[in-house]
Design a protein around this motif. Structure first.
Motif, PDB file in Angstrom:
ATOM      1  N   GLN A  63      22.234 -32.888 -19.814  1.00  9.56           N
ATOM      2  CA  GLN A  63      22.628 -31.611 -19.123  1.00  9.56           C
ATOM      3  C   GLN A  63      22.674 -30.284 -20.088  1.00  9.56           C
ATOM      4  O   GLN A  63      22.526 -30.361 -21.296  1.00  9.56           O
ATOM      5  CB  GLN A  63      23.928 -31.924 -18.590  1.00  9.56           C
ATOM      6  N   ARG A  64      22.911 -29.322 -19.228  1.00 14.70           N
ATOM      7  CA  ARG A  64      22.852 -27.996 -19.897  1.00 14.70           C
ATOM      8  C   ARG A  64      24.194 -27.784 -20.392  1.00 14.70           C
ATOM      9  O   ARG A  64      25.241 -27.858 -19.721  1.00 14.70           O
ATOM     10  CB  ARG A  64      22.310 -26.832 -19.036  1.00 14.70           C
ATOM     11  N   ASP A  65      24.445 -27.352 -21.699  1.00 16.35           N
ATOM     12  CA  ASP A  65      25.944 -27.438 -22.367  1.00 16.35           C
ATOM     13  C   ASP A  65      25.960 -25.928 -22.661  1.00 16.35           C
ATOM     14  O   ASP A  65      25.078 -25.254 -23.125  1.00 16.35           O
ATOM     15  CB  ASP A  65      25.843 -28.358 -23.382  1.00 16.35           C
ATOM     16  N   LEU A  66      27.273 -25.690 -22.705  1.00 18.88           N
ATOM     17  CA  LEU A  66      27.858 -24.401 -23.373  1.00 18.88           C
ATOM     18  C   LEU A  66      27.524 -24.204 -24.686  1.00 18.88           C
ATOM     19  O   LEU A  66      27.964 -25.020 -25.350  1.00 18.88           O
ATOM     20  CB  LEU A  66      29.435 -24.152 -22.720  1.00 18.88           C
ATOM     21  N   VAL A  67      27.096 -23.196 -25.019  1.00 12.73           N
ATOM     22  CA  VAL A  67      27.106 -22.720 -26.495  1.00 12.73           C
ATOM     23  C   VAL A  67      28.334 -21.828 -26.697  1.00 12.73           C
ATOM     24  O   VAL A  67      29.039 -21.962 -27.828  1.00 12.73           O
ATOM     25  CB  VAL A  67      25.720 -22.214 -27.087  1.00 12.73           C
ATOM     26  N   ALA A  68      28.356 -20.589 -26.186  1.00 14.08           N
ATOM     27  CA  ALA A  68      29.138 -19.678 -26.431  1.00 14.08           C
ATOM     28  C   ALA A  68      29.195 -18.350 -25.220  1.00 14.08           C
ATOM     29  O   ALA A  68      28.136 -18.510 -24.470  1.00 14.08           O
ATOM     30  CB  ALA A  68      28.860 -18.855 -27.867  1.00 14.08           C
ATOM     31  N   VAL A  69      30.325 -18.006 -24.901  1.00 12.22           N
ATOM     32  CA  VAL A  69      30.459 -17.201 -23.783  1.00 12.22           C
ATOM     33  C   VAL A  69      31.537 -16.231 -24.206  1.00 12.22           C
ATOM     34  O   VAL A  69      32.381 -16.426 -25.039  1.00 12.22           O
ATOM     35  CB  VAL A  69      30.956 -17.856 -22.546  1.00 12.22           C
ATOM     36  N   MET A  70      31.045 -14.890 -23.921  1.00 12.11           N
ATOM     37  CA  MET A  70      32.335 -13.626 -23.927  1.00 12.11           C
ATOM     38  C   MET A  70      32.444 -13.021 -22.679  1.00 12.11           C
ATOM     39  O   MET A  70      31.372 -12.632 -21.944  1.00 12.11           O
ATOM     40  CB  MET A  70      31.370 -12.727 -24.833  1.00 12.11           C
ATOM     41  N   THR A  71      33.660 -12.875 -22.404  1.00 11.09           N
ATOM     42  CA  THR A  71      34.002 -12.116 -21.245  1.00 11.09           C
ATOM     43  C   THR A  71      33.798 -10.546 -21.351  1.00 11.09           C
ATOM     44  O   THR A  71      33.393  -9.993 -22.657  1.00 11.09           O
ATOM     45  CB  THR A  71      35.745 -12.137 -20.983  1.00 11.09           C
ATOM     46  N   ARG A  72      34.124  -9.877 -20.461  1.00  5.30           N
ATOM     47  CA  ARG A  72      33.685  -8.202 -20.428  1.00  5.30           C
ATOM     48  C   ARG A  72      34.547  -7.803 -21.584  1.00  5.30           C
ATOM     49  O   ARG A  72      34.348  -6.957 -22.175  1.00  5.30           O
ATOM     50  CB  ARG A  72      33.832  -7.840 -19.171  1.00  5.30           C
ATOM     51  N   GLY A  73      35.748  -8.355 -21.621  1.00  5.58           N
ATOM     52  CA  GLY A  73      36.786  -7.699 -22.315  1.00  5.58           C
ATOM     53  C   GLY A  73      36.647  -8.108 -24.011  1.00  5.58           C
ATOM     54  O   GLY A  73      37.518  -7.705 -24.764  1.00  5.58           O
ATOM     55  N   GLY A  74      35.846  -9.163 -24.137  1.00  8.83           N
ATOM     56  CA  GLY A  74      35.412  -9.609 -25.789  1.00  8.83           C
ATOM     57  C   GLY A  74      36.086 -10.821 -26.024  1.00  8.83           C
ATOM     58  O   GLY A  74      35.896 -11.400 -27.063  1.00  8.83           O
TER      59      GLY A  74
ATOM     60  N   TYR B 209      33.417 -20.956 -27.657  1.00 11.35           N
ATOM     61  CA  TYR B 209      32.500 -21.464 -28.459  1.00 11.35           C
ATOM     62  C   TYR B 209      32.441 -23.113 -28.424  1.00 11.35           C
ATOM     63  O   TYR B 209      33.505 -23.566 -28.420  1.00 11.35           O
ATOM     64  CB  TYR B 209      32.306 -21.139 -30.074  1.00 11.35           C
ATOM     65  N   ALA B 210      31.338 -23.857 -28.303  1.00  9.67           N
ATOM     66  CA  ALA B 210      31.252 -25.245 -28.241  1.00  9.67           C
ATOM     67  C   ALA B 210      31.744 -25.473 -29.817  1.00  9.67           C
ATOM     68  O   ALA B 210      31.553 -24.714 -30.955  1.00  9.67           O
ATOM     69  CB  ALA B 210      29.799 -25.617 -28.093  1.00  9.67           C
ATOM     70  N   ASP B 211      32.359 -26.614 -29.952  1.00  7.53           N
ATOM     71  CA  ASP B 211      32.884 -27.155 -31.338  1.00  7.53           C
ATOM     72  C   ASP B 211      31.886 -27.293 -32.322  1.00  7.53           C
ATOM     73  O   ASP B 211      31.808 -26.968 -33.140  1.00  7.53           O
ATOM     74  CB  ASP B 211      33.755 -28.450 -31.007  1.00  7.53           C
ATOM     75  N   SER B 212      30.395 -27.705 -31.784  1.00  8.03           N
ATOM     76  CA  SER B 212      29.692 -27.798 -32.586  1.00  8.03           C
ATOM     77  C   SER B 212      29.018 -26.671 -33.216  1.00  8.03           C
ATOM     78  O   SER B 212      28.069 -26.631 -34.430  1.00  8.03           O
ATOM     79  CB  SER B 212      28.343 -28.651 -31.979  1.00  8.03           C
ATOM     80  N   VAL B 213      29.074 -25.381 -32.677  1.00  5.83           N
ATOM     81  CA  VAL B 213      28.593 -24.220 -33.344  1.00  5.83           C
ATOM     82  C   VAL B 213      29.829 -23.347 -33.910  1.00  5.83           C
ATOM     83  O   VAL B 213      29.514 -22.204 -34.715  1.00  5.83           O
ATOM     84  CB  VAL B 213      27.830 -23.329 -32.341  1.00  5.83           C
ATOM     85  N   LYS B 214      30.884 -23.507 -33.974  1.00 10.38           N
ATOM     86  CA  LYS B 214      32.009 -22.953 -34.356  1.00 10.38           C
ATOM     87  C   LYS B 214      31.710 -22.573 -35.891  1.00 10.38           C
ATOM     88  O   LYS B 214      31.244 -23.551 -36.614  1.00 10.38           O
ATOM     89  CB  LYS B 214      33.319 -23.489 -34.268  1.00 10.38           C
ATOM     90  N   GLY B 215      31.731 -21.363 -36.202  1.00  8.92           N
ATOM     91  CA  GLY B 215      31.700 -21.007 -37.562  1.00  8.92           C
ATOM     92  C   GLY B 215      30.062 -20.695 -38.074  1.00  8.92           C
ATOM     93  O   GLY B 215      29.888 -20.440 -39.052  1.00  8.92           O
TER      94      GLY B 215
END
Length: 120
Positions: free
Chosen positions: A44-55, A59-65
């Motif tokens: 499946q397609r998984d979330l990597v990172a998302v940012m709201t309009r306000g900032g 993050y997915a745990d696997s990419v944090k840092g």
């Protein structure tokens, strides 16, 4: 309609860096969330990172840092800086945008995807 065009994918060695960009164009009213997902064949397609309009970011745990998402609301563009890349980061990366419509609903848009390959 909103079109999303990604750029910046490619082949990199383990430990390397890449920066993805995604620019939105078309009939833009107000884009709220912008982010990145990734998908490998058969999964499946998984979330990597998302940012709201306000900032605010998620993050997915696997990419944090290692990965950093940023956006330029004036340019309707979102970026993903990827560092310390690992072979398991290999995937097709898709840009996503969620736009508020004139009647208060939300529409989702996807880019065509850009391949990121991390060699060991």
């Amino acid at each position: 309609q909103v079109q999303l065009v990604e750029s910046g994918g490619g082949l990199v060695q383990t430990g390397g860096s890449l920066r993805l960009s995604c620019a939105a164009s078309g009939t833009i009213f107000r884009i709220n969330d912008m982010g990145w997902y990734r998908q490998v064949p058969g999964k499946q397609r998984d979330l990597v990172a998302v940012m709201t309009r306000g900032g605010s970011t998620v993050y997915a745990d696997s990419v944090k840092g290692r990965f950093t998402i940023s956006r330029d609301n004036a340019k309707n563009t979102v970026y993903l800086q990827m560092k310390s890349l690992k072979p398991e980061d290999t995937a097709v990366y898709y840009c996503h945008a969620r736009q508020m419509t004139m009647n208060g609903n939300e529409d989702d848009y996807w880019g065509q995807g850009t391949q990121v390959t991390v060699s060991s």
